[in-house]
Design a protein around this motif. Structure first.
Motif, PDB file in Angstrom:
ATOM      1  N   PHE A  80       4.685 -13.893  13.168  1.00  0.00           N
ATOM      2  CA  PHE A  80       3.721 -14.264  12.115  1.00  0.00           C
ATOM      3  C   PHE A  80       2.346 -14.527  12.707  1.00  0.00           C
ATOM      4  CE2 PHE A  80       6.082 -15.773   8.081  1.00  0.00           C
ATOM      5  CZ  PHE A  80       6.737 -14.559   8.038  1.00  0.00           C
ATOM      6  N   VAL A  81       2.343 -15.272  13.840  1.00  0.00           N
ATOM      7  CA  VAL A  81       1.057 -15.599  14.469  1.00  0.00           C
ATOM      8  C   VAL A  81       0.326 -14.309  14.841  1.00  0.00           C
ATOM      9  CG1 VAL A  81      -0.035 -16.600  16.502  1.00  0.00           C
ATOM     10  CG2 VAL A  81       1.760 -17.853  15.325  1.00  0.00           C
ATOM     11  N   ILE A  82       1.042 -13.368  15.453  1.00  0.00           N
ATOM     12  CA  ILE A  82       0.396 -12.138  15.922  1.00  0.00           C
ATOM     13  C   ILE A  82      -0.009 -11.251  14.743  1.00  0.00           C
ATOM     14  CG2 ILE A  82       0.747 -10.005  17.259  1.00  0.00           C
ATOM     15  CD1 ILE A  82       2.239 -11.652  19.304  1.00  0.00           C
ATOM     16  N   ILE A  83       0.824 -11.198  13.692  1.00  0.00           N
ATOM     17  CA  ILE A  83       0.424 -10.412  12.513  1.00  0.00           C
ATOM     18  C   ILE A  83      -0.869 -10.983  11.927  1.00  0.00           C
ATOM     19  CG2 ILE A  83       1.012  -9.734  10.142  1.00  0.00           C
ATOM     20  CD1 ILE A  83       3.912  -9.658  10.951  1.00  0.00           C
ATOM     21  N   SER A  84      -1.001 -12.305  11.945  1.00  0.00           N
ATOM     22  CA  SER A  84      -2.198 -12.922  11.354  1.00  0.00           C
ATOM     23  C   SER A  84      -3.425 -12.696  12.222  1.00  0.00           C
ATOM     24  CB  SER A  84      -1.986 -14.416  11.149  1.00  0.00           C
ATOM     25  OG  SER A  84      -2.211 -15.114  12.356  1.00  0.00           O
ATOM     26  N   GLY A  85      -3.227 -12.098  13.393  1.00  0.00           N
ATOM     27  CA  GLY A  85      -4.357 -11.812  14.271  1.00  0.00           C
ATOM     28  C   GLY A  85      -4.539 -12.845  15.366  1.00  0.00           C
ATOM     29  N   GLY A  86      -3.582 -13.758  15.518  1.00  0.00           N
ATOM     30  CA  GLY A  86      -3.701 -14.804  16.535  1.00  0.00           C
ATOM     31  C   GLY A  86      -2.739 -14.611  17.691  1.00  0.00           C
ATOM     32  N   ALA A 207      16.244 -15.396  11.383  1.00  0.00           N
ATOM     33  CA  ALA A 207      15.658 -14.059  11.278  1.00  0.00           C
ATOM     34  C   ALA A 207      15.678 -13.591   9.830  1.00  0.00           C
ATOM     35  CB  ALA A 207      16.405 -13.074  12.169  1.00  0.00           C
ATOM     36  N   PHE A 208      16.808 -13.862   9.157  1.00  0.00           N
ATOM     37  CA  PHE A 208      16.913 -13.452   7.752  1.00  0.00           C
ATOM     38  C   PHE A 208      15.866 -14.188   6.912  1.00  0.00           C
ATOM     39  CE2 PHE A 208      18.653 -14.102   3.463  1.00  0.00           C
ATOM     40  CZ  PHE A 208      18.721 -12.781   3.057  1.00  0.00           C
ATOM     41  N   ILE A 209      15.765 -15.517   7.139  1.00  0.00           N
ATOM     42  CA  ILE A 209      14.781 -16.311   6.366  1.00  0.00           C
ATOM     43  C   ILE A 209      13.368 -15.768   6.601  1.00  0.00           C
ATOM     44  CG2 ILE A 209      13.707 -18.592   6.143  1.00  0.00           C
ATOM     45  CD1 ILE A 209      16.469 -19.784   6.867  1.00  0.00           C
ATOM     46  N   PHE A 210      13.045 -15.489   7.855  1.00  0.00           N
ATOM     47  CA  PHE A 210      11.700 -14.998   8.160  1.00  0.00           C
ATOM     48  C   PHE A 210      11.454 -13.618   7.566  1.00  0.00           C
ATOM     49  CE2 PHE A 210       8.979 -17.464  11.056  1.00  0.00           C
ATOM     50  CZ  PHE A 210       9.721 -18.620  11.067  1.00  0.00           C
ATOM     51  N   TYR A 211      12.515 -12.811   7.574  1.00  0.00           N
ATOM     52  CA  TYR A 211      12.375 -11.478   6.983  1.00  0.00           C
ATOM     53  C   TYR A 211      12.015 -11.608   5.506  1.00  0.00           C
ATOM     54  CZ  TYR A 211      13.543  -6.843   5.314  1.00  0.00           C
ATOM     55  OH  TYR A 211      13.476  -5.613   4.723  1.00  0.00           O
ATOM     56  N   VAL A 212      12.742 -12.478   4.806  1.00  0.00           N
ATOM     57  CA  VAL A 212      12.497 -12.665   3.378  1.00  0.00           C
ATOM     58  C   VAL A 212      11.091 -13.224   3.157  1.00  0.00           C
ATOM     59  CG1 VAL A 212      13.209 -13.926   1.312  1.00  0.00           C
ATOM     60  CG2 VAL A 212      14.927 -12.915   2.814  1.00  0.00           C
ATOM     61  N   ILE A 213      10.706 -14.206   3.974  1.00  0.00           N
ATOM     62  CA  ILE A 213       9.356 -14.771   3.826  1.00  0.00           C
ATOM     63  C   ILE A 213       8.311 -13.672   4.006  1.00  0.00           C
ATOM     64  CG2 ILE A 213       7.629 -16.332   4.835  1.00  0.00           C
ATOM     65  CD1 ILE A 213       9.876 -18.205   5.598  1.00  0.00           C
ATOM     66  N   SER A 214       8.499 -12.850   5.030  1.00  0.00           N
ATOM     67  CA  SER A 214       7.461 -11.862   5.341  1.00  0.00           C
ATOM     68  C   SER A 214       7.363 -10.787   4.270  1.00  0.00           C
ATOM     69  CB  SER A 214       7.694 -11.244   6.714  1.00  0.00           C
ATOM     70  OG  SER A 214       8.659 -10.222   6.634  1.00  0.00           O
ATOM     71  N   LYS A 215       8.497 -10.473   3.631  1.00  0.00           N
ATOM     72  CA  LYS A 215       8.475  -9.368   2.676  1.00  0.00           C
ATOM     73  C   LYS A 215       8.255  -9.822   1.238  1.00  0.00           C
ATOM     74  CE  LYS A 215       9.501  -5.721   5.220  1.00  0.00           C
ATOM     75  NZ  LYS A 215       8.509  -4.694   5.447  1.00  0.00           N
ATOM     76  N   ARG A 216       8.784 -10.981   0.877  1.00  0.00           N
ATOM     77  CA  ARG A 216       8.862 -11.322  -0.537  1.00  0.00           C
ATOM     78  C   ARG A 216       7.940 -12.437  -1.012  1.00  0.00           C
ATOM     79  NH1 ARG A 216      13.342  -8.917  -3.065  1.00  0.00           N
ATOM     80  NH2 ARG A 216      13.544  -6.941  -1.999  1.00  0.00           N
ATOM     81  N   THR A 217       7.455 -13.260  -0.101  1.00  0.00           N
ATOM     82  CA  THR A 217       6.668 -14.396  -0.587  1.00  0.00           C
ATOM     83  C   THR A 217       5.175 -14.085  -0.527  1.00  0.00           C
ATOM     84  OG1 THR A 217       6.416 -15.455   1.564  1.00  0.00           O
ATOM     85  CG2 THR A 217       8.402 -16.001   0.314  1.00  0.00           C
ATOM     86  N   GLY A 298       3.137  -5.577  11.383  1.00  0.00           N
ATOM     87  CA  GLY A 298       4.201  -6.200  12.147  1.00  0.00           C
ATOM     88  C   GLY A 298       5.506  -6.262  11.392  1.00  0.00           C
ATOM     89  N   PHE A 299       6.586  -6.460  12.139  1.00  0.00           N
ATOM     90  CA  PHE A 299       7.916  -6.366  11.562  1.00  0.00           C
ATOM     91  C   PHE A 299       8.834  -7.430  12.152  1.00  0.00           C
ATOM     92  CE2 PHE A 299       5.878  -2.423  12.593  1.00  0.00           C
ATOM     93  CZ  PHE A 299       5.727  -1.825  11.347  1.00  0.00           C
ATOM     94  N   ILE A 300       9.411  -8.281  11.285  1.00  0.00           N
ATOM     95  CA  ILE A 300      10.375  -9.274  11.763  1.00  0.00           C
ATOM     96  C   ILE A 300      11.595  -8.573  12.362  1.00  0.00           C
ATOM     97  CG2 ILE A 300      12.043 -10.988  10.956  1.00  0.00           C
ATOM     98  CD1 ILE A 300       9.285 -12.161  11.305  1.00  0.00           C
ATOM     99  N   LEU A 301      12.093  -7.565  11.665  1.00  0.00           N
ATOM    100  CA  LEU A 301      13.268  -6.836  12.149  1.00  0.00           C
ATOM    101  C   LEU A 301      12.968  -6.222  13.522  1.00  0.00           C
ATOM    102  CD1 LEU A 301      16.085  -6.215  11.230  1.00  0.00           C
ATOM    103  CD2 LEU A 301      15.250  -4.135  10.147  1.00  0.00           C
TER     104      LEU A 301
END
Lengths: 348, 498
Positions: A80-86, A207-217, A298-301
Motif C-alpha cells: 500500500f505504501v509503495i502504491i501510494s508513491g511512498g 493477505a485476503f483482507i488486504f486484497y479486498v481492501i485494495s480492490k473493493r473499498t 500494484g498488486f497484493i496478490l
C-alpha cells in the motif's frame, strides 16, 4: 491460416508473450512456477516411497511458508505504501521496538509490567497484543504525520524513525531478557492438523483482507489514485493527507502483528539484529510482485507471490548447498531480474 | 527540401489507424494537418518522426528513400518534432536546454557555458526574439517554452518542423509571438507541419491544408480557397454550428457568490455571483488569475480573504472533499497533469469523486458505480471499448468527456469547468457545449473558464473578464464580443459601468 506443423507452437509463444506483457501477475506467477520446479528437482526423488517424498516435499513447503510469513505480513502494508508513491524503511526497527514492548508486558520475571499490576494468563496476553498493535499503529501514524503535515519525503522520515526505534530499543533493553510465558507461544505454535502452520494461516488471512481492501473499498482505490496522480486525486475530492497517513498506520499495524508472531515463535528477540534488513526483504517482495516503485500500479496478490519467490529461492539455495554468504547475492539477482522482465512503461 | 510520404498504413491491434495515406511537404510551406481526435494525425507524424514504424508505405526525402527506425534517424534527416507536451527540463536554464544531449565542451571536458550562451543568443537574434538565455525554463511563459523548443529545432538545422497543437495552452498575444516566428522560418525555406484544432488560426497562418478522417485523407488544398466552415465540415463529415447558442434561460436563485476575494498573489478584490441555470464565463489572458481564484474557492489552492456564499449561506471551504459535499465541482485544466489517473480504468476515472457517497462501510457499491457511470456514458456519448480498459486507451475528446463525467456525477449545484475543450476536436467541442447548456437547463450554475473568447461568446450568458487578478469588467448581450473582451483582457480599458 495454414496448417503447418509449427503453427500450434507459434500460437503458444504468441499467447505466452502476449500474456507476459498484458497481465502483470502472469510473469510473477510463471517465475514462481519455474522456482518451484527447480526446487522440486533440487529436493530430488531419492525416497523409498512416493508417500515419503510427498511428505518431505510438504514439510519443506510448510517451512518455506512459515519462515516467510513474518515478512509476508509486513510486505502487505508495504505494498500500500509503495502504491501510494511512498516507501517505509523503518519496518525492521519498529518490529523490534514493538517486540520489546510486548515482551516487557508479558514478562513472567520480576520486571514484567502486567504481572506487577496483577494481570496474568489470557487477559494479560490479550492486553499485550492490543497494546502492541496500538503501539505499531501509533508509530505508523507518526510517520504518516511527518510525511503529510511535516511534508518530509517518506524516505527521509522513515530513515529517521528507523534509527530512533532501533537505537532507543537497544538502549533500554540492555541486560534485560524478558521471559515469554509458555502459553503465549501457542499463538504461533498451536498445531493445526498436527502441523505448525498458524503463521501461514495468519499471513493468508491478512493477505485476503488486504486484497479486498485494495480492490473493493474506497480507501483502497484512493491509494491507487493518489499514487497514480496525486493532484488529480486531490481535485477529485480525495483527502490525500488522510490516505497517506492511513497507509503508514496500516503498515505499522502489520509490523505489530509480525512482531507478535515473531515473539511467540521464538520466545525472544535479538534487538541488534532482529528485523534488520527486513525492510529491504519486504520491499523486494513488493517489487518482485510487480508493483511499480513510481506508485500507482500494484498488486497484493503479486506481493504474496513475490514473497514466495524469495522464500522458495532461499530454500532452493539451501538445498543446493550454496554458502550462506552468497545467498544475498541471489536475492539481488532476483530483484533486478524480476524488474527487468516486467512490463515497464517506456520512459520516453 | 521536399518530403514525400506514400501509401502509409498503420494499425494498432485490429483497428486500422492509417489507411493508405499520402502526405507531402515542400520547403517554405506551412501546412495545416487537420482532423478530429483519433483521425490519425499524431500517428502519421509519429511515423515521420521515427517514433513508431509504419506497417506499409515509404518516406522519400528529396526523392531518396528514407528509413526511420528511431527518432534520431528522423532528426538526422532534418525533421524536428515538437511534441504537444514540451520536452524541456524545467530545472535547467534556457541555454542548457538548447544543448541537452549535444553539449559544447571546452578543454578538459568541462562545459563551455559562454559558447553555449552566445550560440543561443545568435539563434534568438535570428528569430528576432528577446529572451535571456540564462533564464530558468521553469520561470518562462508557455509561449516562450514553445519558442525555445522551436529554437532548438532551428539550431539543429531542421528543414521540416512538426508542431503538434503548439497553441493549445497559449493566450492570444503569446500565439501571435509564436506565429511571427513560424512565418519567419517559412520565409527562410523551412517546411512547417502545423497540427491544430483551431481553424481560425489555420486560416491566418497556414498556406496549405490536409484533412484526415478515420485514417484516410479526405481533403487537401490551398487555405486561400476554403473557409473555416468547409474545413470543419471536412473534419467531421457534416455541417458544424458556429453561431451563438440560444440564450434567455430562466435563471433561479443565487448558488455561488463571492465577496471581495483576495489572496496574496493571484487575485484581488473579486466579487461575482452566479445563479442557478446560468452559464457564467470567466476569461482573460495568461496571468489573469482565474484558475487560481476558482481553485481557491474549490479548496484546492491557497487560502484567501473575503467571503464565499453557497445558496446564500457563508462557507469557508478548506478541502476539496468539503467542496464536493457542499455541491461545488471543479474540472481542472490540463487533463493530463490534473485529471487523468493513468493507472486506472475508465470506470474508475469517471467515478472517483463519488466513491465516498456510494460506499457502504467503506466498500464501494460496484453495481451503483457502474449504473451511474453508464448513465453518464449515454448522456455524454462517450465512445469506448470496455469500461475496464485503461483511460489512456481513449482519444483526447473521450478522455475529456470521462473527466466531465467525474465531476458531473457528483450532482453539483455549481460546476466550474476550466478550459473544458482543451485539446478536443470540433465535434467533441460541440458536444461539450451541448452538455454545458443541458446542465444549465437542469438548474446547475455553470462557470466556464476559457482563454478563447469565441468559446465564451458561444456558450455563456454573461462573462467576467479578468486582468492581472482583478475583474476588468463584466460583459453580456451585445457587449459580449471579441473586441470588447480583448480590450478588457489586455487592460486597455477598465470597465466602470459594473
Amino acid at each position: 491460416m495454414d496448417d503447418a506443423p509449427g503453427t500450434k507452437r507459434r500460437n503458444f509463444f504468441r499467447w505466452f508473450a502476449g500474456s507476459w506483457t498484458a497481465r502483470p501477475l502472469f510473469s510473477t506467477g510463471t517465475a514462481l512456477i519455474v522456482m518451484v520446479i527447480l526446487q522440486t528437482l533440487a529436493l530430488g526423488f531419492d525416497f523409498p516411497t512416493f508417500g515419503a517424498w510427498l511428505s518431505r516435499w510438504l514439510v519443506n513447503w510448510s517451512n518455506i511458508l512459515r519462515n516467510n510469513a513474518g515478512i509476508g505480513i509486513i510486505s502487505l502494508g508495504m505494498t500500500f505504501v509503495i502504491i501510494s508513491g511512498g516507501i517505509d524503511l523503518a519496518v525492521g526497527s519498529t518490529l523490534v521496538a514493538i517486540g520489546a514492548v510486548v515482551m516487557m508486558l508479558i514478562d513472567t520475571g520480576p520486571k514484567g509490567l502486567l504481572l506487577r499490576i496483577g494481570l496474568t494468563g489470557v487477559p494479560a496476553y490479550a492486553a499485550a497484543i492490543i497494546a502492541g498493535v496500538a503501539f505499531g499503529a501509533l508509530l505508523g501514524e507518526i510517520t504518516g504525520i511527518l510525511v503529510t503535515k511535516g511534508k518530509l519525503p517518506p524516505f527521509i522520515a522513515t530513515l529517521g524513525t528507523m534509527k530512533i526505534c532501533r537505537s532507543v530499543t537497544q538502549h533500554f533493553m540492555q541486560g534485560y531478557t524478558p521471559q515469554v510465558p509458555k502459553p503465549f507461544l501457542q499463538i504461533a505454535s498451536f498445531p493445526v492438523f498436527g502441523q505448525l502452520i498458524m503463521p501461514i494461516i495468519y499471513w493468508f488471512i491478512f493477505a485476503f483482507i488486504f486484497y479486498v481492501i485494495s480492490k473493493r473499498t474506497a480507501f483502497g482505490r484512493q491509494v491507487t489514485a493518489v499514487g497514480s496522480n496525486e493532484r488529480a486525486a486531490r481535485l477529485s475530492g480525495v483527502s490525500v493527507q488522510r490516505v497517506k497517513r492511513l497507509v503508514y498506520t496500516l503498515t505499522g499495524t502489520m509490523v505489530a502483528f509480525s512482531a507478535i508472531l515473531q515473539v511467540s515463535r521464538i520466545g525472544s528477540m535479538d534487538y541488534a539484529n532482529a528485523g534488520s534488513g527486513s525492510e529491504m526483504d519486504a520491499i523486494s517482495a513488493v517489487i518482485v510482485g510487480g508493483t511499480s516503485m513510481a506508485g500507482g500500479r500494484g498488486f497484493i496478490l503479486g506481493t504474496v507471490l513475490g514473497a514466495l519467490i524469495i522464500g522458495v529461492m532461499n530454500n532452493l539455495l539451501n538445498l543446493m548447498g550454496v554458502p550462506p554468504f552468497l545467498r544475498e547475492a541471489f536475492k539481488g539477482v532476483i530483484v533486478i531480474g524480476a524488474v527487468l522482465l516486467q512490463k515497464r512503461e517506456s520512459s520516453s | 527540401m521536399k518530403l514525400d510520404m506514400r501509401g502509409i498504413f498503420k494499425s494498432f491491434g485490429a483497428s486500422g489507424v492509417l489507411k493508405n495515406v499520402d502526405f507531402s511537404l515542400e520547403g517554405g510551406e506551412i501546412c495545416a494537418l487537420l482532423g478530429e481526435n483519433g483521425a490519425g494525425k499524431s500517428t502519421l507524424m509519429n511515423i515521420l518522426g521515427g517514433v513508431i514504424p509504419a506497417d506499409r508505405g515509404e518516406i522519400y526525402i528529396d526523392g531518396a528513400k528514407a528509413d526511420f527506425t528511431q527518432p534520431i534517424d528522423s532528426m538526422r534527416a532534418g525533421i524536428a518534432f515538437i511534441h504537444q507536451e514540451l520536452n524541456l527540463i524545467n530545472d535547467l536554464p534556457v541555454y542548457e536546454n538548447m544543448f541537452v544531449g549535444r553539449e559544447i565542451n571546452g578543454p578538459f571536458g568541462f562545459l563551455d557555458h559562454d559558447k553555449m550562451i552566445s550560440e543561443t543568443e545568435r539563434i534568438f537574434a535570428m528569430m528576432e526574439m528577446e529572451l535571456d538565455p540564462r533564464a530558468m525554463v521553469r520561470d518562462l511563459d508557455p509561449s516562450y517554452k514553445q519558442i525555445v523548443e522551436t529554437a532548438r529545432a532551428i539550431m539543429m538545422n531542421s528543414s521540416v518542423i512538426i508542431m503538434d497543437e503548439p497553441t493549445s495552452s497559449l493566450t492570444e498575444t503569446e500565439i501571435e509571438r509564436v506565429f511571427a516566428i513560424v512565418r519567419t522560418l517559412a520565409s527562410r525555406g523551412v517546411g512547417i507541419v502545423f497540427i491544430s484544432h483551431k481553424l481560425r488560426e489555420v486560416m491566418r497562418l497556414c498556406t496549405r491544408y490536409v484533412v484526415l478522417r478515420d485514417g484516410s485523407m479526405v481533403a487537401s488544398g490551398s487555405v486561400a480557397d476554403v473557409t473555416t466552415d468547409s474545413l470543419a465540415r471536412f473534419m467531421v463529415g457534416h455541417d458544424v454550428r458556429t453561431e451563438t447558442l440560444q440564450r434567455g434561460r430562466q435563471v433561479g436563485r443565487s448558488v455561488l457568490k463571492a465577496e471581495n476575494l483576495s489572496d496574496s498573489k493571484f487575485f484581488r478584490g473579486v466579487n461575482f455571483e452566479v445563479k442557478s441555470g446560468e452559464v457564467l464565463g470567466v476569461t482573460g489572458l495568461l496571468g489573469d488569475g482565474r484558475s487560481e481564484l476558482f481553485q481557491s474557492i474549490f479548496g484546492a489552492g491557497g487560502g484567501y480573504a473575503g467571503q464565499v456564499y453557497i445558496d446564500g449561506s457563508p462557507v469557508k471551504v478548506k478541502s476539496t472533499t468539503q467542496a464536493l459535499n457542499l455541491g461545488l465541482a471543479y474540472q481542472p485544466r490540463n487533463r493530463k497533469e490534473n485529471g487523468i489517473l493513468k493507472d486506472m480504468d475508465i470506470l474508475e476515472n469517471g467515478s472517483i469523486s463519488i466513491w465516498p457517497v456510494i460506499s457502504k462501510f467503506g466498500f464501494i457499491d460496484r453495481a451503483r458505480q457502474g449504473e451511474l457511470f453508464d448513465r453518464q456514458v449515454k448522456n455524454l456519448r462517450i465512445k469506448m471499448g470496455g469500461r475496464t480498459d485503461l483511460i489512456t486507451s481513449l482519444s483526447g475528446g473521450n478522455q475529456q468527456k470521462v473527466m466531465l463525467s467525474r465531476w458531473i456525477s457528483s450532482d453539483p449545484r455549481a460546476l466550474i469547468l476550466d478550459n473544458p475543450t482543451q485539446g478536443v476536436d470540433v465535434g467533441a467541442k460541440e458536444e461539450i457545449y451541448d452538455i454545458i447548456l443541458k446542465l444549465a437547463d437542469e438548474g446547475v450554475a455553470v462557470i466556464v473558464l476559457s482563454s478563447e473568447a469565441g468559446e465564451i461568446i458561444r456558450v455563456c450568458d454573461r462573462a467576467i473578464v479578468m486582468y492581472h487578478g482583478r475583474i476588468a469588467g463584466i460583459v453580456s448581450g451585445d457587449r459580449m464580443n471579441e473586441h470588447d473582451i480583448m480590450r478588457l483582457a489586455t487592460g486597455a480599458e477598465s470597465d466602470r459601468e459594473v
